[in-house]
Design a protein around this motif. Structure first.
Motif, PDB file in Angstrom:
ATOM      1  N   PHE A  80      -0.940   6.668 -14.370  1.00 42.61           N
ATOM      2  CA  PHE A  80      -2.028   7.266 -13.585  1.00 42.61           C
ATOM      3  C   PHE A  80      -1.659   7.426 -12.108  1.00 42.61           C
ATOM      4  O   PHE A  80      -1.826   8.499 -11.531  1.00 42.61           O
ATOM      5  CB  PHE A  80      -3.301   6.429 -13.709  1.00 42.61           C
ATOM      6  CG  PHE A  80      -3.746   6.267 -15.134  1.00 42.61           C
ATOM      7  CD1 PHE A  80      -4.146   7.369 -15.876  1.00 42.61           C
ATOM      8  CD2 PHE A  80      -3.757   5.031 -15.734  1.00 42.61           C
ATOM      9  CE1 PHE A  80      -4.551   7.235 -17.190  1.00 42.61           C
ATOM     10  CE2 PHE A  80      -4.162   4.882 -17.053  1.00 42.61           C
ATOM     11  CZ  PHE A  80      -4.561   5.984 -17.783  1.00 42.61           C
ATOM     12  N   VAL A  81      -1.149   6.344 -11.506  1.00 48.58           N
ATOM     13  CA  VAL A  81      -0.887   6.379 -10.057  1.00 48.58           C
ATOM     14  C   VAL A  81       0.243   7.350  -9.725  1.00 48.58           C
ATOM     15  O   VAL A  81       0.096   8.228  -8.860  1.00 48.58           O
ATOM     16  CB  VAL A  81      -0.558   4.959  -9.520  1.00 48.58           C
ATOM     17  CG1 VAL A  81      -0.178   5.013  -8.056  1.00 48.58           C
ATOM     18  CG2 VAL A  81      -1.733   4.033  -9.735  1.00 48.58           C
ATOM     19  N   THR A  82       1.362   7.224 -10.440  1.00 50.26           N
ATOM     20  CA  THR A  82       2.507   8.081 -10.129  1.00 50.26           C
ATOM     21  C   THR A  82       2.189   9.541 -10.433  1.00 50.26           C
ATOM     22  O   THR A  82       2.546  10.435  -9.655  1.00 50.26           O
ATOM     23  CB  THR A  82       3.755   7.606 -10.899  1.00 50.26           C
ATOM     24  OG1 THR A  82       3.957   6.231 -10.589  1.00 50.26           O
ATOM     25  CG2 THR A  82       4.993   8.378 -10.516  1.00 50.26           C
ATOM     26  N   ALA A  83       1.497   9.776 -11.546  1.00 51.82           N
ATOM     27  CA  ALA A  83       1.151  11.162 -11.891  1.00 51.82           C
ATOM     28  C   ALA A  83       0.225  11.743 -10.823  1.00 51.82           C
ATOM     29  O   ALA A  83       0.450  12.867 -10.343  1.00 51.82           O
ATOM     30  CB  ALA A  83       0.481  11.202 -13.252  1.00 51.82           C
ATOM     31  N   THR A 131      -0.812  -3.451 -15.544  1.00 53.79           N
ATOM     32  CA  THR A 131      -0.607  -3.101 -14.132  1.00 53.79           C
ATOM     33  C   THR A 131       0.506  -2.067 -14.017  1.00 53.79           C
ATOM     34  O   THR A 131       0.372  -1.055 -13.329  1.00 53.79           O
ATOM     35  CB  THR A 131      -0.221  -4.357 -13.317  1.00 53.79           C
ATOM     36  OG1 THR A 131      -1.149  -5.368 -13.609  1.00 53.79           O
ATOM     37  CG2 THR A 131      -0.181  -4.085 -11.847  1.00 53.79           C
ATOM     38  N   GLU A 132       1.617  -2.360 -14.704  1.00 53.93           N
ATOM     39  CA  GLU A 132       2.751  -1.442 -14.679  1.00 53.93           C
ATOM     40  C   GLU A 132       2.376  -0.102 -15.308  1.00 53.93           C
ATOM     41  O   GLU A 132       2.776   0.953 -14.833  1.00 53.93           O
ATOM     42  CB  GLU A 132       3.945  -2.053 -15.427  1.00 53.93           C
ATOM     43  CG  GLU A 132       4.679  -3.107 -14.633  1.00 53.93           C
ATOM     44  CD  GLU A 132       5.262  -2.538 -13.351  1.00 53.93           C
ATOM     45  OE1 GLU A 132       6.184  -1.732 -13.422  1.00 53.93           O
ATOM     46  OE2 GLU A 132       4.758  -2.878 -12.264  1.00 53.93           O
ATOM     47  N   PHE A 133       1.609  -0.181 -16.386  1.00 53.79           N
ATOM     48  CA  PHE A 133       1.174   1.038 -17.085  1.00 53.79           C
ATOM     49  C   PHE A 133       0.332   1.919 -16.152  1.00 53.79           C
ATOM     50  O   PHE A 133       0.548   3.124 -16.057  1.00 53.79           O
ATOM     51  CB  PHE A 133       0.376   0.649 -18.335  1.00 53.79           C
ATOM     52  CG  PHE A 133      -0.171   1.831 -19.089  1.00 53.79           C
ATOM     53  CD1 PHE A 133       0.681   2.684 -19.793  1.00 53.79           C
ATOM     54  CD2 PHE A 133      -1.522   2.098 -19.097  1.00 53.79           C
ATOM     55  CE1 PHE A 133       0.182   3.781 -20.475  1.00 53.79           C
ATOM     56  CE2 PHE A 133      -2.033   3.195 -19.772  1.00 53.79           C
ATOM     57  CZ  PHE A 133      -1.176   4.042 -20.466  1.00 53.79           C
ATOM     58  N   ILE A 134      -0.591   1.266 -15.427  1.00 52.89           N
ATOM     59  CA  ILE A 134      -1.447   2.012 -14.487  1.00 52.89           C
ATOM     60  C   ILE A 134      -0.582   2.659 -13.404  1.00 52.89           C
ATOM     61  O   ILE A 134      -0.737   3.814 -13.053  1.00 52.89           O
ATOM     62  CB  ILE A 134      -2.510   1.080 -13.862  1.00 52.89           C
ATOM     63  CG1 ILE A 134      -3.552   0.707 -14.915  1.00 52.89           C
ATOM     64  CG2 ILE A 134      -3.183   1.723 -12.650  1.00 52.89           C
ATOM     65  CD1 ILE A 134      -4.448  -0.450 -14.528  1.00 52.89           C
ATOM     66  N   ARG A 135       0.368   1.870 -12.877  1.00 49.36           N
ATOM     67  CA  ARG A 135       1.221   2.378 -11.804  1.00 49.36           C
ATOM     68  C   ARG A 135       2.081   3.550 -12.274  1.00 49.36           C
ATOM     69  O   ARG A 135       2.163   4.587 -11.617  1.00 49.36           O
ATOM     70  CB  ARG A 135       2.118   1.258 -11.266  1.00 49.36           C
ATOM     71  CG  ARG A 135       3.010   1.713 -10.132  1.00 49.36           C
ATOM     72  CD  ARG A 135       3.953   0.640  -9.678  1.00 49.36           C
ATOM     73  NE  ARG A 135       4.905   0.205 -10.684  1.00 49.36           N
ATOM     74  CZ  ARG A 135       5.934   0.941 -11.107  1.00 49.36           C
ATOM     75  NH1 ARG A 135       6.119   2.155 -10.640  1.00 49.36           N
ATOM     76  NH2 ARG A 135       6.771   0.484 -12.013  1.00 49.36           N
ATOM     77  N   LYS A 136       2.723   3.343 -13.440  1.00 50.00           N
ATOM     78  CA  LYS A 136       3.690   4.350 -13.887  1.00 50.00           C
ATOM     79  C   LYS A 136       3.017   5.635 -14.354  1.00 50.00           C
ATOM     80  O   LYS A 136       3.605   6.703 -14.235  1.00 50.00           O
ATOM     81  CB  LYS A 136       4.528   3.784 -15.034  1.00 50.00           C
ATOM     82  CG  LYS A 136       5.642   2.880 -14.568  1.00 50.00           C
ATOM     83  CD  LYS A 136       6.427   2.384 -15.737  1.00 50.00           C
ATOM     84  CE  LYS A 136       7.464   1.374 -15.316  1.00 50.00           C
ATOM     85  NZ  LYS A 136       8.006   0.642 -16.453  1.00 50.00           N
ATOM     86  N   VAL A 192       0.823  -1.221   0.000  1.00 47.05           N
ATOM     87  CA  VAL A 192       0.000   0.000   0.000  1.00 47.05           C
ATOM     88  C   VAL A 192       0.849   1.260   0.000  1.00 47.05           C
ATOM     89  O   VAL A 192       0.409   2.306  -0.467  1.00 47.05           O
ATOM     90  CB  VAL A 192      -0.982   0.058   1.193  1.00 47.05           C
ATOM     91  CG1 VAL A 192      -2.116  -0.900   1.027  1.00 47.05           C
ATOM     92  CG2 VAL A 192      -0.284  -0.157   2.509  1.00 47.05           C
ATOM     93  N   GLN A 193       2.078   1.156   0.513  1.00 45.47           N
ATOM     94  CA  GLN A 193       2.935   2.332   0.596  1.00 45.47           C
ATOM     95  C   GLN A 193       3.630   2.622  -0.734  1.00 45.47           C
ATOM     96  O   GLN A 193       4.136   3.725  -0.942  1.00 45.47           O
ATOM     97  CB  GLN A 193       3.984   2.089   1.687  1.00 45.47           C
ATOM     98  CG  GLN A 193       4.445   3.333   2.401  1.00 45.47           C
ATOM     99  CD  GLN A 193       5.712   3.069   3.179  1.00 45.47           C
ATOM    100  OE1 GLN A 193       6.060   1.920   3.459  1.00 45.47           O
ATOM    101  NE2 GLN A 193       6.418   4.119   3.539  1.00 45.47           N
ATOM    102  N   SER A 194       3.656   1.627  -1.615  1.00 52.04           N
ATOM    103  CA  SER A 194       4.447   1.759  -2.838  1.00 52.04           C
ATOM    104  C   SER A 194       4.007   2.942  -3.701  1.00 52.04           C
ATOM    105  O   SER A 194       4.838   3.600  -4.311  1.00 52.04           O
ATOM    106  CB  SER A 194       4.376   0.469  -3.643  1.00 52.04           C
ATOM    107  OG  SER A 194       3.057   0.242  -4.077  1.00 52.04           O
ATOM    108  N   THR A 195       2.703   3.243  -3.708  1.00 51.42           N
ATOM    109  CA  THR A 195       2.241   4.356  -4.550  1.00 51.42           C
ATOM    110  C   THR A 195       2.827   5.689  -4.088  1.00 51.42           C
ATOM    111  O   THR A 195       3.029   6.588  -4.890  1.00 51.42           O
ATOM    112  CB  THR A 195       0.706   4.452  -4.519  1.00 51.42           C
ATOM    113  OG1 THR A 195       0.272   4.469  -3.169  1.00 51.42           O
ATOM    114  CG2 THR A 195       0.050   3.295  -5.237  1.00 51.42           C
TER     115      THR A 195
END
Lengths: 294, 236
Positions: B200-203, B193-198, A212-215
């Motif tokens: 949407f989530v990171t932005a 999954t990686e695409f979402i993380r890199k 959960v912390q990774s984000t």
């Protein structure tokens, strides 16, 4: 239109879901069904950095977690410590969590003392590793360590003066570290180590954190973070690399706690996906049933 | 006076910390401020303990709902403090320590405090955390429904990320090798999954972090200039 099955599912007692989850988690643990992983780039980068550092490099092991997240982070802490010991780096353990000190002691006991406490190249306390223990003050404690370790804590966890430990000679502050490895469960933790020690002092840092912390930490990767190992998946990835590089004895299941926990996580996730699909199937069926027909 | 002095202390120390960050000769002054922070934080911890006692004692004396839990809280609090302070079960570790009473470390393996940590605190907090799995599973079944477009998007994202967190993603990605870092993602779920993380989530996370940082700067300046006095408590 009525369906007895739909009516039954609509009124499903949640204790059946609890039982399902208990079985999904317990069965893989009892039957020793593990799960392997293909290493991802953020994990590979940390592994390669520890491999690349010359023998005897100074590594600060900041263990900022407690039993709440130990299921996820303790296997990671074991993996990182094992790898550092295999490369014979000097280890400096510390925690800024008041409940984190026993986690350090447990890691030292399970890895440094059990696996590397004897033989020709045994790890000796005060020479090859040391434990600073708990440092109060959250981010300020990190800032103090960055400017002067002895000001932050003049003694180690055993009450010995830092000046009496040979491992501490030539180490006035965290700046002398070749790498910071932080196992973080939240605040204070990874973010604070990046902001108050690694980035201002230009020390390479890698973090192992909960899923959960990774984000919160991925925005720092890859510029301010050398590597990022996330959750049980990350711990399995690290164990996989350790097993490939040092198969004896680290390919052995007994030395791979994350691998065994990965099985439980995999089956729990499968159940969750199944429940979401089933729940939405019921929802759609209910809507269809309520729609008036002509 | 009771408000002016704390405001002055906060302003002076705050500005010292800011200036010292950019001026190495002022490092010793910053270190003194940091030492004082640790001392004040320790006193605050004691105040917190006292506040906890007062809060729960009031609940017990007023026989409020759940006063029994307050009794358990207070008992646990005092027993843990007493066991730690009196170093119950701790023994001296060196010959030098033999000269002094209560000289062993309070968290020593086998001591009372260690026992409380290992056999009470550790299992309790682990159990509390583990219970989440059961409640999340129940909530996923009952509440996670595709009722509108937003819920459908959330549902699809959650399913992709859930599959992507275990090796099952290799089944859904037809056992294709993962793409190299920086390459564009292709359809399989592992890469989505990686695409979402890199993206949407990171932005989104970066936007939140920048927003928080700007808010912290603005609030800090208001505190340092004495415009915001809410941290002193009361109506201000």
């Amino acid at each position: 239109m009525t369906s007895p099955l739909l009516n039954k599912l609509n009124g499903l007692d949640r204790r059946w879901i609890f039982l399902g989850m208990a079985l999904a988690v317990l069965s893989p643990i009892l039957l020793q069904i593990g799960s392997d992983e293909t290493p991802s780039p953020p994990t590979i980068k940390l592994f390669d950095q520890i491999e690349r550092l010359p023998e005897g490099s100074r590594i600060l092991m900041a263990m900022d977690f407690d039993p709440t997240s130990a299921a996820e982070l303790y296997p990671m802490a074991l993996g990182f410590t094992r790898h550092c010991c295999l490369r014979h780096h000097k280890l400096y353990f510390v925690t800024i969590w008041p409940t984190g000190k026993p986690m350090i002691e447990s890691t030292i006991k399970a890895v440094v003392q059990a696996d590397f406490g004897s033989g020709d190249r045994q790890y000796v306390y005060g020479v090859d590793y040391m434990n600073l223990g708990y440092l109060a003050g959250d981010a300020v404690a990190i800032s103090q360590m960055s400017s002067d370790i002895r000001k932050a804590r003049p003694q180690d966890a055993r009450g010995t003066s830092l000046d009496e430990l040979s491992i501490m000679s030539g180490v006035p502050s965290v700046k002398e570290m070749d790498l910071i490895v932080n196992v973080s469960a939240g605040f204070p933790g990874g973010k604070e180590w990046v902001q108050y020690a690694a980035t201002p002092q230009k020390i390479p840092i890698a973090i192992g954190c909960t899923g959960v912390q990774s984000t919160q930490l991925f925005p720092y990767y890859p510029d301010q973070l050398l590597g990022l190992v996330t959750g049980i998946r990350g711990a399995i990835e690290y164990e996989t690399m350790l097993a490939a590089k040092y198969p004896n004895p680290y390919a052995n299941r007994n030395k791979r706690p994350a691998f065994l926990r990965g099985g439980a996580q995999r089956w729990a996730h499968r159940l969750m996906i199944g429940l979401i699909v089933l729940g939405n199937g019921i929802h759609l069926a209910n809507r269809y049933r309520r729609t008036p027909r002509r | 006076m009771s408000k002016t002095v704390p405001i002055l202390i906060a302003s002076i120390v705050g500005f010292i910390m800011i200036v010292a960050n950019f001026s190495p000769p002022l490092l010793p002054v910053r270190q003194i401020a940091e030492d004082w922070f640790t001392i004040v934080a320790t006193i605050a911890m004691m105040l917190g303990g006292a506040n906890l006692c007062l809060h729960h004692l009031k609940k017990i004396s007023d026989r409020e709902a759940g006063w029994g839990f307050s009794t358990v809280t207070l008992l646990s609090f005092f027993i843990t403090i007493a066991v730690g302070l009196l170093k119950v079960g701790a023994v001296p570790e060196s010959e030098q320590q033999l000269k002094f009473a209560w000289s062993g470390p309070f968290q020593q393996e086998g001591s009372g405090f260690w026992w409380i940590y290992q056999y009470l605190f550790s299992p309790i907090v682990s159990t509390m955390f583990a219970l989440l799995a059961f409640y999340v599973a129940s909530a996923a079944f009952r509440a996670f429904r595709a009722k509108n477009v937003e819920a459908i998007l959330l549902l699809l994202t959650a399913l992709i990320v859930l599959v992507g967190q275990t090796r099952d993603r290799e089944i859904t990605s037809l056992f294709l090798p993962p793409p190299v870092e920086g390459a564009l993602p292709y359809f399989p779920i592992a890469d989505l999954t990686e695409f979402i993380r890199k993206t949407f989530v990171t932005a989104g996370q970066r936007a939140i972090m920048i927003g928080i940082a700007l808010g912290v700067v603005a609030t800090s300046l208001r505190i340092l200039l004495g415009l915001d006095r809410s941290y002193l408590g009361g109506d201000e």
